[in-house]
Motif scaffolding. Structure first.
Motif, PDB file in Angstrom:
ATOM      1  N   UNK A   1       0.845  -1.201   0.000  1.00  0.00           N
ATOM      2  CA  UNK A   1       0.000   0.000   0.000  1.00  0.00           C
ATOM      3  C   UNK A   1       0.878   1.248   0.000  1.00  0.00           C
ATOM      4  N   UNK A   2       0.430   2.226  -0.718  1.00  0.00           N
ATOM      5  CA  UNK A   2       1.218   3.444  -0.842  1.00  0.00           C
ATOM      6  C   UNK A   2       1.113   4.304   0.411  1.00  0.00           C
ATOM      7  N   UNK A   3       1.907   5.334   0.383  1.00  0.00           N
ATOM      8  CA  UNK A   3       1.924   6.283   1.513  1.00  0.00           C
ATOM      9  C   UNK A   3       0.542   6.932   1.690  1.00  0.00           C
ATOM     10  N   UNK A   4       0.164   7.064   2.959  1.00  0.00           N
ATOM     11  CA  UNK A   4      -1.118   7.725   3.256  1.00  0.00           C
ATOM     12  C   UNK A   4      -0.807   9.134   3.739  1.00  0.00           C
ATOM     13  N   UNK A   5      -1.486  10.102   3.131  1.00  0.00           N
ATOM     14  CA  UNK A   5      -1.207  11.492   3.498  1.00  0.00           C
ATOM     15  C   UNK A   5      -2.405  12.121   4.192  1.00  0.00           C
ATOM     16  N   UNK A   6      -2.157  12.681   5.363  1.00  0.00           N
ATOM     17  CA  UNK A   6      -3.189  13.431   6.080  1.00  0.00           C
ATOM     18  C   UNK A   6      -2.861  14.907   5.912  1.00  0.00           C
ATOM     19  N   UNK A   7      -3.818  15.670   5.397  1.00  0.00           N
ATOM     20  CA  UNK A   7      -3.543  17.090   5.145  1.00  0.00           C
ATOM     21  C   UNK A   7      -4.551  17.966   5.884  1.00  0.00           C
ATOM     22  N   UNK A   8      -4.042  18.833   6.715  1.00  0.00           N
ATOM     23  CA  UNK A   8      -4.846  19.869   7.396  1.00  0.00           C
ATOM     24  C   UNK A   8      -6.091  19.320   8.084  1.00  0.00           C
ATOM     25  N   UNK A   9      -5.916  18.247   8.826  1.00  0.00           N
ATOM     26  CA  UNK A   9      -7.075  17.635   9.514  1.00  0.00           C
ATOM     27  C   UNK A   9      -7.431  18.457  10.758  1.00  0.00           C
ATOM     28  N   UNK A  10      -8.681  18.841  10.815  1.00  0.00           N
ATOM     29  CA  UNK A  10      -9.179  19.570  11.987  1.00  0.00           C
ATOM     30  C   UNK A  10     -10.434  18.875  12.499  1.00  0.00           C
ATOM     31  N   UNK A  11     -10.567  18.846  13.820  1.00  0.00           N
ATOM     32  CA  UNK A  11     -11.780  18.266  14.394  1.00  0.00           C
ATOM     33  C   UNK A  11     -12.127  18.978  15.698  1.00  0.00           C
ATOM     34  N   UNK A  12     -13.372  19.384  15.768  1.00  0.00           N
ATOM     35  CA  UNK A  12     -13.874  19.995  17.008  1.00  0.00           C
ATOM     36  C   UNK A  12     -14.935  19.081  17.615  1.00  0.00           C
ATOM     37  N   UNK A  13     -14.928  18.998  18.940  1.00  0.00           N
ATOM     38  CA  UNK A  13     -16.004  18.272  19.613  1.00  0.00           C
ATOM     39  C   UNK A  13     -16.444  19.112  20.791  1.00  0.00           C
TER      40      UNK A  13
ATOM     41  N   UNK B   1       0.343  14.780   8.126  1.00  0.00           N
ATOM     42  CA  UNK B   1       1.100  13.590   8.504  1.00  0.00           C
ATOM     43  C   UNK B   1       1.201  12.645   7.315  1.00  0.00           C
ATOM     44  N   UNK B   2       2.394  12.025   7.156  1.00  0.00           N
ATOM     45  CA  UNK B   2       2.542  10.977   6.146  1.00  0.00           C
ATOM     46  C   UNK B   2       2.708   9.648   6.864  1.00  0.00           C
ATOM     47  N   UNK B   3       1.952   8.673   6.411  1.00  0.00           N
ATOM     48  CA  UNK B   3       2.040   7.359   7.065  1.00  0.00           C
ATOM     49  C   UNK B   3       2.623   6.372   6.056  1.00  0.00           C
ATOM     50  N   UNK B   4       3.699   5.751   6.475  1.00  0.00           N
ATOM     51  CA  UNK B   4       4.312   4.712   5.641  1.00  0.00           C
ATOM     52  C   UNK B   4       5.018   3.748   6.556  1.00  0.00           C
ATOM     53  N   UNK B   5       4.789   2.478   6.377  1.00  0.00           N
ATOM     54  CA  UNK B   5       5.383   1.504   7.294  1.00  0.00           C
ATOM     55  C   UNK B   5       4.668   1.573   8.617  1.00  0.00           C
ATOM     56  N   UNK B   6       5.427   1.506   9.684  1.00  0.00           N
ATOM     57  CA  UNK B   6       4.779   1.524  10.999  1.00  0.00           C
ATOM     58  C   UNK B   6       4.974   2.884  11.654  1.00  0.00           C
ATOM     59  N   UNK B   7       3.875   3.416  12.106  1.00  0.00           N
ATOM     60  CA  UNK B   7       3.903   4.757  12.699  1.00  0.00           C
ATOM     61  C   UNK B   7       3.392   4.673  14.132  1.00  0.00           C
ATOM     62  N   UNK B   8       4.139   5.304  15.018  1.00  0.00           N
ATOM     63  CA  UNK B   8       3.687   5.367  16.397  1.00  0.00           C
ATOM     64  C   UNK B   8       3.128   6.738  16.688  1.00  0.00           C
ATOM     65  N   UNK B   9       1.908   6.759  17.197  1.00  0.00           N
ATOM     66  CA  UNK B   9       1.308   8.043  17.600  1.00  0.00           C
ATOM     67  C   UNK B   9       1.499   8.150  19.097  1.00  0.00           C
ATOM     68  N   UNK B  10       2.322   9.087  19.490  1.00  0.00           N
ATOM     69  CA  UNK B  10       2.686   9.184  20.899  1.00  0.00           C
ATOM     70  C   UNK B  10       2.152  10.491  21.462  1.00  0.00           C
TER      71      UNK B  10
END
Lengths: 288, 698
Positions: free
Chosen positions: A1-13, A24-33
């Protein structure tokens, strides 16, 4: 699977910014810390398509996240607090989810066996869920997530509640699973990521503080981590940016950040140092 | 897709079975009702009551299925399955459908078990009629199974939208609103809304306190099916909106098609239930209340007109619809500019025309006034066509379950300008006023009906009858069976098979009664040879002579609807039967005034008592004593008659039905004489010697 790109993600709750301008670019294994409340789970749910961002896009070369139906076919998800019906066996659980995923009856039996082997559940396939340990249950969670061989595996807080031995085993398993698929691991435990992820994204208060490989993060604090033996009565301790304190005989071994280049006791930094450094830097910026 | 749902259904079934609680509840619930069947078979024989008295079963069943529906959603919400299935393409939807299927399978299994048990327990003991068992199946379907399914879906819906423990009070509230005894909770709401909210919401037996109506059958009216369909469509529409909101399903062609389908079902059922329907409801005071509140002042004069050549087309669907054409002849000397008829007020005229030209008309209570465009000259004839529909009372029927349109009920336009009912005696009891038919009238009747139709006309072809009658037209059909022996044919509710096995007892009694009454009163009446043995009295009927009617060769032998005759019915109730049969053969056929009832009833009761004595029937009914003390409107005239009558009845000669007093008393009634003349008559017999053979020596 190719690189996944997250661009300007905003979320309000509830009128609160949960995620702000995430790129964010996701490729391989990514840790969200990140600490609790950093927005990790929200970001994970957005990537899984369980919730929609207020703005921003996610896409890979062949997949647009607006097409949730297609995206979901490629995602395996282990939620933070994985639990399952207590009165069914592991096999029945995997069979049910495999069925819902649309895996044919013939392939499903094979797939369940392969998956169970992969996650070391083969001996407990016919054990009821209520009789499994926490670690075993987490393995069932992983097994169901990788059923159907999804291209993207999303794992939320995978080692919470596990004993040390189980944690080590589980991290090894995640590492193995991350070899032939993208894997996103969200955690606030640095060790989870240290051994399993190629790249790391550090989140705080809904913002990305830093992304990069492990060595990129270590480079941030290389030459800034100092270890020293001190008496706890020493008054200058209060002015130090402490990382940790350990008892060593009559004295204490302290670890702290120092910007002075003339320090003799500079040590090789760990990922936790980089994480803490970024957190403290962010706190300092916020105070300013 | 179907295979995925099927597999998921098997999984969910396993999950439910392994709780133990629901399987045990399922077994207990079904065992309870099977035990009820057993009680109504071997202890109190009443096959229909085994169903209609099952409100407790429905109440517990609805609660169980509400909880089951809630559990089936909650059990998933307590795990990670909700999130996981949401991530699978159609996973949540297929999971949902499998849960619905589990509910359906459970309910269907219950239905099959109960239906099989019912047939095993009751078939051939002595009911063997397939239509009855079909009605039982429909009853179980509409009042048990569909009610349970709606409860199950509501449980699912509430658990889907309400988080935490707050679902329980809401669930309890919904339960209280929908159970058969919901009026306990909704009575005050009914008063505020001026609308029977309780009966509208009740998903169980619509008449939880009333008994089975053996003639009408179970109240599985069209309305109840439509009501259930409406509930189901609303619940499914709510689910669809919920799924769209939660993005479980996406707006697209398939969603629009399903949505459209449910909107159509919703609209159809909503329209259907708002239409006028005749429903069997537990409303015994409906007619009494109407006549109490609508005193019918007669503002029109009798007209010398004759109605003939009735062409009647009946459409008994949700309620009675009738297209009636008839010929009117002006038999008077003067021209007529308007016409007056009697027609029962629940039959509302929607069209009225003469030779294709619409006429103005006013329908006021049980009377219709038609304004003619051109006056009818003396001797002239015109054709009138009208379309009317309605009928809601529980005394007469004209829908797809039963037809009871007897000759003594003004369901056809009549020249007898009297209301259909009157409230008479001191107790204001319900009295039926028979329309008068002076001359033989031609009728042609057409009905398309799925049950056998009985009329006093001759059958010409399937669904068509024609013939002449001078006493009106009766049309009868329902949950009826028939039997015949020698010259008699008797028609009875299928559930009364056991009671009519003793018909020969009735036949012997009736032959003796007929001979006695015709000889004693010198009556020239055709001996009826077709007997309708049916419940035709409301629970509020308290007067004598309202249940038995004679129409040519037909005898309608009525009972109150709450009677469940046992095997010895004809034996036990012979004394009471005489009190009903006497007016049927004497005064019911008379064209009498509304205030004649007490004058006639006194004769009928006295004479019935005498006949019972003569026929050696044990009469411990006290009917006469009760009538005089409780019902007779006492004034000076009546008092003197009663006093004189008591003196007469204390004599031995009074026990002879052939005593001339009785014949002369009947003549007084026929010639519309008053209490004074009756007093004089009785006094005359009290004052003279009568020979031992009962003949006047003079």
């Amino acid at each position: 699977m190719e690189k996944i790109q997250l661009k300007n993600i905003n979320k309000q709750m509830k009128r609160k910014d949960i995620l702000q301008n995430i790129n964010l670019d996701i490729h391989g294994s990514l840790g969200l810390l990140g600490p609790n409340g950093a927005g990790k789970t929200t970001l994970m749910k957005i990537i899984t398509t369980l919730i929609q961002p207020d703005s921003g896009t996610i896409q890979s070369e062949n997949l647009n996240w607006e097409n949730t139906k297609e995206v979901r076919k490629n995602i395996g998800y282990l939620p933070q607090h994985f639990s399952m019906y207590k009165n069914i066996t592991v096999r029945e659980c995997l069979n049910h989810l495999g069925n819902l995923k649309g895996i044919s009856m013939h392939n499903r039996s094979k797939d369940i066996l392969t998956t169970a082997e992969n996650v070391n559940l083969i001996d407990v396939l016919d054990t009821k869920i209520k009789n499994l340990s926490g670690g075993m249950l987490r393995r069932v969670g992983i097994a169901q997530a990788i059923l159907g061989n999804p291209k993207l595996l999303i794992v939320d807080e995978p080692t919470v509640g596990l004993d040390i031995e189980e944690r080590v085993r589980f991290r090894r398993l995640l590492r193995k699973l991350g070899r032939d698929r993208h894997i996103i691991i969200s955690t606030h435990i640095v060790e989870d990521i240290e051994t399993t992820c190629d790249s790391i994204c550090i989140l705080k208060d809904g913002k990305v503080l830093q992304t990069g490989s492990k060595s990129d993060l270590l480079d941030l604090v290389r030459g800034k981590v100092v270890e020293d033996m001190v008496d706890l009565n020493d008054t200058y301790l209060e002015s130090l940016r402490l990382i940790s304190t350990r008892e060593a005989g009559n004295q204490y071994k302290i670890r702290y950040f120092s910007d002075s280049v003339n320090q003799n006791n500079i040590v090789e930094p760990a990922l936790e140092d980089a994480y803490l450094y970024l957190m403290k830097e962010e706190d300092t910026n916020d105070r300013r | 897709m179907i295979y995925r749902i099927y597999q998921s259904t098997i999984f969910t079934s396993k999950l439910a079975l392994r709780t133990w609680l629901f399987p045990i509840f399922f077994i207990c619930l079904n065992s309870y009702i099977i035990y009820t069947f057993y009680i109504y078979r071997f202890q109190t024989f009443s096959p229909p009551s085994a169903l209609t008295t099952s409100s407790y079963f429905v109440i517990f069943g609805m609660l169980a299925y509400l909880l089951f529906g809630m559990w089936i959603i909650r059990v998933e919400k307590s795990t990670s399955m909700s999130d996981l299935t949401l991530l699978i393409d159609n996973g949540y939807l297929f999971g949902f459908l499998s849960k619905v299927l589990v509910g359906i399978i459970t309910i269907l299994t219950s239905q099959i078990i109960l239906m099989a048990s019912y047939i095993a327990i009751f078939y051939g003991h002595p009911i063997t009629d397939v239509p009855y068992y079909l009605a039982v199946f429909k009853y179980i379907t509409v009042f048990w199974s569909i009610s349970f399914f709606i409860s199950f879906l509501l449980g699912m819906l509430l658990a889907s939208v309400i988080k935490g423990k707050s679902v329980y009070p809401v669930l309890l509230l919904v339960f209280c609103f929908l159970i058969p005894i919901n009026h306990v909770f909704l009575e005050s709401a009914n008063r505020v809304l001026n609308f029977d909210l309780d009966s509208w919401l009740n998903l169980g037996e619509p008449n939880p306190y009333s008994v089975y109506h053996a003639f009408y059958g179970f109240s599985i009216d069209y309305f109840h099916w439509m009501k259930k369909l409406l509930f189901l469509s609303i619940i499914f529409l709510l689910f669809i909106f919920l799924f769209i909101k939660k993005k479980i399903i996406h707006l697209g062609k398939p969603t629009y098609i399903v949505l459209l389908l449910f909107v159509i079902v919703f609209s159809f059922s909503a329209i259907e239930i708002t239409k006028k329907n005749q429903i069997l409801v537990n409303d015994p005071t409906r007619i009494i209340d109407y006549y109490r509140n609508n005193e019918q002042a007669l503002l029109m004069d009798d007209q010398a007109i004759r109605l003939d050549d009735f062409d009647i087309f009946l459409k008994p669907n949700a309620h009675l619809e009738a297209d009636v054409t008839f010929t009117i002849t002006n038999e008077g000397r003067e021209e007529l500019n308007s016409l007056h008829f009697a027609l029962f007020h629940e039959l509302k005229i929607s069209e009225l025309h003469s030779n294709g030209i619409a006429l103005n008309y006013v329908q006021d209570g049980d009377f219709v006034t038609v304004e003619l465009n051109n006056a009818i000259e003396s001797g002239e004839k015109i054709d009138i066509s009208m379309h009317y529909e309605g009928l809601k009372t529980n005394l007469y029927f004209g829908n797809n379950q039963a037809i009871y349109l007897p000759h003594y009920f003004p369901w056809l336009p009549s020249t007898n300008l009297k209301p259909a009912f009157d409230l008479v005696t001191d107790q204001k009891g319900l009295h039926r006023i028979k329309p008068s038919y002076q001359e033989e009238t031609n009728y042609r009747l057409t009905i398309n009906y799925d049950k056998k139709v009985y009329t006093n006309l001759n059958k010409q072809a399937e669904g068509t009858w024609s013939g002449k009658s001078s006493s009106g037209l009766s049309v009868i059909s329902g949950m009826l069976n028939e039997n015949s022996q020698e010259n008699y044919q008797w028609i009875y509710p299928v559930t009364w098979e056991q009671s009519v096995e003793d018909f020969s007892t009735f036949e012997t009694y009736f032959r003796m009664f007929y001979n006695t009454i015709t000889n004693s009163l010198d009556l020239n009446i055709e001996k009826p040879n077709r007997v309708f043995f049916i419940p035709n009295l409301n629970i509020s009927d308290t007067l004598n002579g309202e249940s038995v009617w004679v129409n040519g060769s037909d005898l309608i032998l009525g009972t109150p609807i709450y009677i469940e005759p046992d095997q010895d019915y004809f034996d036990i109730f012979q004394a009471e039967l005489t009190y009903e049969l006497v007016p049927a053969l004497t005064t019911n056929k008379l064209n009498t005034d509304m205030d004649d009832y007490e004058f006639q009833a006194l004769f009928n009761i006295v004479f019935a008592k005498v006949i019972n004595k003569q026929m050696n029937i044990n009469d411990d009914t006290d009917t006469l004593k009760f009538f005089i003390s409780e019902k007779l409107t006492v004034d000076q005239d009546v008092n003197t008659v009663v006093k004189e009558l008591k003196d007469f009845l204390s004599k031995k000669e009074a026990e002879d039905a052939n005593h001339p007093l009785y014949q002369e008393w009947l003549h007084l009634i026929e010639s519309k004489k008053s209490w004074d003349e009756l007093y004089a008559l009785i006094k005359q017999f009290n004052n003279r010697e009568v020979s031992p053979n009962g003949k006047d020596p003079a």
